[in-house]
Write a protein that holds these residues in place. Structure first.
Motif: not given
Ligand code: UDP
Length: 456
Positions: A277, A283, A358, A360, A363
């Motif tokens: 990322s 993130k 991920q 996040s 997003e």
């Protein structure tokens, strides 16, 4: 797709569960003392120059991935559009997901003889400053819309509408920057607005300024149900997509994956947890480090945080600094600030990973999740933006809402490899059906046929 069993489903996220004993897998042995771990390479070897560009793939190249019938279907759908012309307009030729997607899609539409031309609008710094502010305001940032900003926006749209000819049967305008080009519309052509951003919580002022332009289009397309607004025109859902033949996603030789891991100082004999990322607070890279540290108390693993763009983005540089501070001198946390031409290396890192995260807290669609699922990787991701379209909790991955939840899922999936493998398998199937470039071309052909009144 196969359903997970009841006992697999029992792995619910609770902070209680993280302290309870788990079945251990041999590859998930308790973490050794730091002294016993190999030294992290102080400076990873990172490619300093871009590789040679590769020629774009042809439709037939996708047969091995999606099957011959899917490609035949695209040719069949395109038959009804032979001789039709399309103009796509966006605001940048390079960088960003929209340009990348257009680069891949335009040649494929031309291959099926839907003549598609891609045009990029021009504008001075004043215009791009205004459109950047609009972009952020439409996604929830505070912004005071001034008359000067309106004038700059309208003036540059006007200049572009004099510069660009709109003689095609279909005109597709991407994102808000060129939205006011609709002034050039004549009624013999169909105009579509393709919105790639999340409009669920826009600045009211900016949206009220733009909405009258949008409502003059024949249709609007959004990337997720949750990104839309109420509009007086038909709306369509087109998920973003990845190209399975691109450098970022194509199959790789294991020797190349090994070489990349060696250069980055990653030990493939131990579990690898990776987040790819930009260094951006949305993130939550520091949250990933905290989750990793919690999980590693119970299960041996390394963390790779690979990002980019920090050198030319002051905020990115500040976030990278916070990340380096949070990582301290932990030899199991490998932080890679990669230049933009490292698609092959990112592909290799994703493929070398045991789990992909991920985490996040805000997003867009989350293409890194699509990329991870496509590689069959068990994926843990924040339940925000377009991520829940991709991750169906405990079926195609794990959705999390907190550092504790993320830590729990890292530990759970590293200690339940069969369940993790099943998630990865299901995730890949989900991407194959919904988020590949070929599916995107199919959606465009169907929509163009609807608009041309040829679908009956
Ligand atoms: N990416 C990259 N280099 C990096 C970090 C990310 O090429 O250092 C790529 C990543 O593989 C993905 C895209 O940038 O293809 C990020 O898309 P996503 O929708 O996940 O997030 P965004 O950065 O657009 O918010």
């Amino acid at each position: 797709m196969m359903e997970p069993t009841q006992s697999q489903l029992a792995g619910e996220v609770t902070s209680q569960a993280i302290t309870s004993p788990e079945v251990q897998h041999p590859s998930a042995i308790p973490a050794p003392a730091p002294a016993a771990r190999p030294e992290r390479r102080k400076k990873p070897r990172i490619r300093q120059t871009p590789p040679e560009p590769v020629p774009p793939p042809h439709l037939d190249d996708y047969k091995g991935i999606v099957g011959e019938a899917s490609i035949d279907e695209l040719r069949f759908l395109a038959n009804g559009l032979k001789g039709k012309t399309v103009k796509m307009v966006n605001s940048t030729a390079v960088g960003g997901g929209v340009a990348e997607m257009l680069n891949q899609m335009v040649p494929l539409l031309n291959e099926v003889e839907v003549k598609t031309h891609w045009e990029v609008i021009t504008g001075g710094n004043d215009f791009f400053e205004v459109t950047k502010a609009f972009h952020n305001a439409l996604q929830g940032s505070d912004y005071q819309l001034t008359q000067q900003a309106r004038d700059i926006f309208l003036m540059h749209n006007q200049i572009n509408s004099q510069r660009i000819q709109f003689n095609e049967d279909f005109v597709v305008i991407h994102d808000p920057q060129p939205a006011a080009l609709i002034h050039s519309r004549d009624d013999s052509r169909r105009w579509v607005w393709r919105c790639h951003i999340d409009l669920s919580n826009p600045s009211r002022e900016v949206w009220e300024f733009l909405a009258p332009f949008i409502e003059r289009y024949d249709a609007a397309i959004f990337s997720s149900q949750s990104f839309t607004r109420q509009l007086a025109i038909p709306q369509y859902l087109f998920y973003p997509c990845i190209d399975p033949l691109s450098e970022k996603n194509k199959e790789l030789e294991d020797s190349f994956i090994q070489k990349v891991c060696d250069e980055f100082g990653i030990d493939r004999s131990r579990p690898i947890v990776t987040q790819v990322s930009r260094f951006d607070r949305a993130k939550d890279p520091v949250g990933v480090i905290e989750a990793f540290k919690q999980a590693r108390k119970y299960v041996d693993c390394q963390l790779v945080l690979a990002g980019g763009g920090a050198t030319d983005d002051p905020e990115g540089a500040a976030v990278l600094k916070e990340v380096l501070e949070a990582a301290g001198d932990d030899p199991d946390i490998i932080i890679l600030d990669l230049p933009p031409w490292c698609a092959l290396e990112i592909n290799a890192l994703q493929r070398a990973s045991t789990l992909i995260v991920q985490k996040s807290i805000r997003e867009g669609f989350g293409l890194t999740v699509t990329e991870a699922l496509w590689k069959g990787k068990p994926t843990i991701a924040g339940a925000v933006g377009g991520i829940p379209n991709q991750i169906i909790h405990k079926l195609t991955g794990a959705l999390v809402h907190s550092v504790d939840g993320c830590a729990y899922q890292i530990r759970y999936l590293l200690t339940h490899p069969d369940f993790a493998r099943q998630l990865g398998h299901n995730g890949r199937e989900h991407v194959k059906e919904n988020f590949l470039m070929t599916t995107n071309v199919r959606r465009w052909l169907l929509l163009l046929r609807i608009l041309a009144g040829q679908s009956k």
